[in-house]
Every structure is written in C-alpha cells, then in structure tokens.
Scaffold this motif. Structure first.
Motif, mmCIF file in Angstrom:
data_model
loop_
_atom_site.group_PDB
_atom_site.id
_atom_site.type_symbol
_atom_site.label_atom_id
_atom_site.label_comp_id
_atom_site.label_asym_id
_atom_site.label_seq_id
_atom_site.Cartn_x
_atom_site.Cartn_y
_atom_site.Cartn_z
ATOM 1 N N UNK A 39 4.379 12.012 31.078
ATOM 2 C CA UNK A 39 4.370 10.789 31.880
ATOM 3 C C UNK A 39 5.351 9.750 31.344
ATOM 4 N N UNK A 40 5.604 9.784 30.044
ATOM 5 C CA UNK A 40 6.497 8.801 29.433
ATOM 6 C C UNK A 40 7.931 8.939 29.933
ATOM 7 N N UNK A 41 8.269 10.110 30.466
ATOM 8 C CA UNK A 41 9.623 10.330 30.947
ATOM 9 C C UNK A 41 9.822 9.879 32.391
ATOM 10 N N UNK A 46 6.281 5.441 38.962
ATOM 11 C CA UNK A 46 5.797 6.770 39.335
ATOM 12 C C UNK A 46 4.675 7.289 38.435
ATOM 13 N N UNK A 47 4.416 6.610 37.349
ATOM 14 C CA UNK A 47 3.446 7.144 36.386
ATOM 15 C C UNK A 47 2.032 7.177 36.955
ATOM 16 N N UNK A 48 1.620 6.108 37.659
ATOM 17 C CA UNK A 48 0.265 6.068 38.207
ATOM 18 C C UNK A 48 0.089 7.157 39.254
ATOM 19 N N UNK A 49 1.112 7.388 40.060
ATOM 20 C CA UNK A 49 1.047 8.448 41.069
ATOM 21 C C UNK A 49 0.852 9.795 40.384
ATOM 22 N N UNK A 50 1.635 10.032 39.321
ATOM 23 C CA UNK A 50 1.554 11.302 38.603
ATOM 24 C C UNK A 50 0.197 11.478 37.925
ATOM 25 N N UNK A 58 -1.612 20.614 30.249
ATOM 26 C CA UNK A 58 -0.227 20.982 29.961
ATOM 27 C C UNK A 58 0.663 20.436 31.076
ATOM 28 N N UNK A 59 1.806 19.862 30.721
ATOM 29 C CA UNK A 59 2.624 19.160 31.706
ATOM 30 C C UNK A 59 3.261 20.088 32.730
ATOM 31 N N UNK A 190 19.257 11.347 31.993
ATOM 32 C CA UNK A 190 19.058 9.941 31.632
ATOM 33 C C UNK A 190 17.598 9.510 31.757
ATOM 34 N N UNK A 191 16.691 10.462 31.613
ATOM 35 C CA UNK A 191 15.278 10.086 31.513
ATOM 36 C C UNK A 191 15.109 9.173 30.291
#
Length: 332
Positions: A39-41, A46-50, A58-59, A190-191
């Motif tokens: 999620x940090x990337x 978009x983090x809340x959606x993810x 596992x990601x 460029x993440x």
C-alpha cells in the motif's frame, strides 16, 4: 482495458459460468511483500480503495482456493478444481502467506533458486521486438529534438536512495567525455521511494558534459531507451535484464541480492560484474570501443540459452492449462 482488483477477480471467478478461474503468477520479487507494505507504493488517494479490496495478506499472490466458489458453510468448495502456476517468482522463501500461495500451486518455478527458470522479462524482445524497434526511432526524435537523432547516448538509471549519488556527476562526465556520448537519465519506475526525475535533474545540472533527463514512463519507451543506447548503467534489476536482452554493454550498481543472483545465474559469464560508481569506467571500458576486450558474443549465446530455458518451462505449464494440449509452439 482495465485493471481488476483481487476482490473483483475473486467475485468473477466464483460467479462466472467459466469459473473457477485458473491463475498464473508471472514473476517479480513477490514473496516478501505483504499487502500493507505494498500500500505504501500507492498514491495516497488510492490507498483506502486498495485497503477495501484486500482478500489476503500477501500483496501479489494468493492461494488458488480463494478463487473457488463457496460451499454452504462459506468455505471454498474444494470439489471444484482450478489450476495455479507460479512462474519465475523471486525472493522465496518470503513471508508465510506468500510462501503458501507458491507452495500450493500446481507448477512452481523460481528465478533465483531451484527449480530454476529465468525471469519472464527475458522474453520481451521475442514477443514485442517490432513494437520496441519502432519506439526507438520515435524516442530518438523526442530526446534529440533540435539535434542529430543519430546522436549516441548512454542510458543511466538509479534509485533515489542510491548511496553513491554524490560521485555520479564527475564519473558520468568522465564517461561522456571518453565515449563521446550524451548521458540520458531515465526512470525504471517512479513509485514512492523509487526513481526521481528531480534528482536526475539535479545531477545533470552538476555535470559539465551535456546530459538529458527523459521523463517518459511508458513501458515501451523505457525498454526502447535501453534498446537504442550504446551502454546502460543502472541499479534496477529489470533494467539489467533488458540490457542483457538487447546485448548492451552494461554496468550494474548492485544494491540488492536479487541483482547478483540474476547476474550469476543467467547473465553471460564475462558480464558477471557488480561495480561501484567510482569503478564504472573501469568496468565499462572492458566492453567499449571498436575492438573491446569483452564482446557481446557470449551474451548472445547466453540469451539464446536463457530464452530457450524459459520456453521449455512455458510449454510444460501451458499444457497443464490446456486440456487438449494445443499450446503455442515456439521455434528457435
């Protein structure tokens, strides 16, 4: 085209008349990355959606049973079957949840331990060579807008947290002067906490010789950057792999174990060198000039060997997915 979340794919697999779906894990350093870490990337928006789409710890991998329809007790219905292929995964063993996904697959090969198969990226030129060749010409016109589009250049990529950045301006000046090439900076990605165009701009401003920061981020233009270069200097594993694929003089500023594993397991023996920044020209000079001490002949031979090894594995797992055994044939 669109990208589906794991939860969307899971729901489709459970409800589709064509389900349950089979799944292919297509490589990368996937074994050690938890969902929360991945999620940090993502950009903040978009983090809340993810987070709401999470189905497993596992990601990038999950056990194939999570694609099965549910029984009357809301458990995966194991009376139905699907197939999982774990293809050229890196970083095993990793966290337990990722390990389980690989260990419960019907076919598992790794890019860095036995059973071995090369990273799937080695097939890029075989599958998309025409696209990339066309992209090289367009890329040159973009980079050298008011100059000779046939100007020779050396492609340079590095991570923003690379610990030898302070030495780069004078080393790259030396290389540009000795090779009569323009230095062109480009990004592998460029993440957050990866490559930085602003940092490239700062380094270029500290150089005496001409340098260009190319800001394109499309995968084809990135590969074309490598394909059109006279040489490639990098910290990225996949930039190194593409440099191998396109038979380029290449210097790896190795920052992680995965770089050394690819170099030692798959690259040509006469290219198995990790360099620090100060030694970059000493390494590059071995491959440079009309009559270099080390040519790309061995690279070409190892490239053919590596792609053949990958396709042998591909035909094996493709047969598992195709009941009629009518798989794509590949000739050499």
């Amino acid at each position: 085209d669109r990208i589906y979340s794991m939860k969307e794919v899971q729901n489709m697999s459970r409800t589709s008349p064509y389900g349950p779906f089979d799944i292919i894990y297509t490589g990368g350093q996937a074994m050690g990355c938890s969902y929360d870490w991945a999620l940090k990337y993502l950009p903040e928006e978009y983090r809340k959606i993810a987070e709401n789409e999470k189905i497993y710890e596992c990601a990038y991998l999950f056990p194939k049973e999570l694609l099965l329809p549910l029984d009357n007790r809301d458990r995966p219905d194991t009376s139905t079957k699907n197939i999982a292929i774990s293809n050229s995964i890196g970083g095993y063993p990793g966290i337990s949840e990722c390990n389980r996904a690989a260990e419960t697959a019907d076919y598992t090969v790794y890019r860095d331990i036995e059973p071995l198969v090369p990273d799937s990226a080695v097939m890029v030129k075989e599958l998309y060579g025409d696209i990339i060749s066309s992209e090289v010409e367009d890329l040159r016109k973009t980079i050298f807008i008011d100059e000779d589009p046939n100007q020779k250049y050396i492609a340079v990529q590095h991570h923003m947290h690379f610990d030898q950045i302070d030495s780069l301006p004078h080393i790259l000046d030396e290389i540009a002067w000795k090779t009569n090439c323009t230095i062109v900076f480009f990004a592998a990605g460029t993440a957050p906490n990866h490559d930085s165009f602003e940092l490239y701009k700062t380094i270029a401003s500290e150089m005496v010789e001409d340098a260009i920061v190319y800001r394109g981020e499309h995968v084809w233009s990135t590969v074309a950057m490598i394909a059109g270069a006279e040489a490639v200097l990098s910290t990225s594993l996949h930039v190194r792999i593409m440099s191998f694929v396109y038979h380029k003089p290449r210097v790896a500023w190795c920052t992680e174990e995965k770089h050394e594993k690819f170099i030692n397991l798959w690259d040509a023996p006469d290219m198995r060198i990790c360099s620090d920044v100060e030694s970059t020209w000493d390494t590059l000079s071995l491959y440079w000039g009309q009559y270099p001490e080390i040519t790309q002949d061995m690279t070409k031979a190892y490239y053919a060997k590596t792609t053949k090894k990958y396709m042998q594995s591909f035909h094996t797992w493709a047969a598992l997915l195709d009941e009629s055994n009518k798989v794509i044939k590949y000739s050499y």
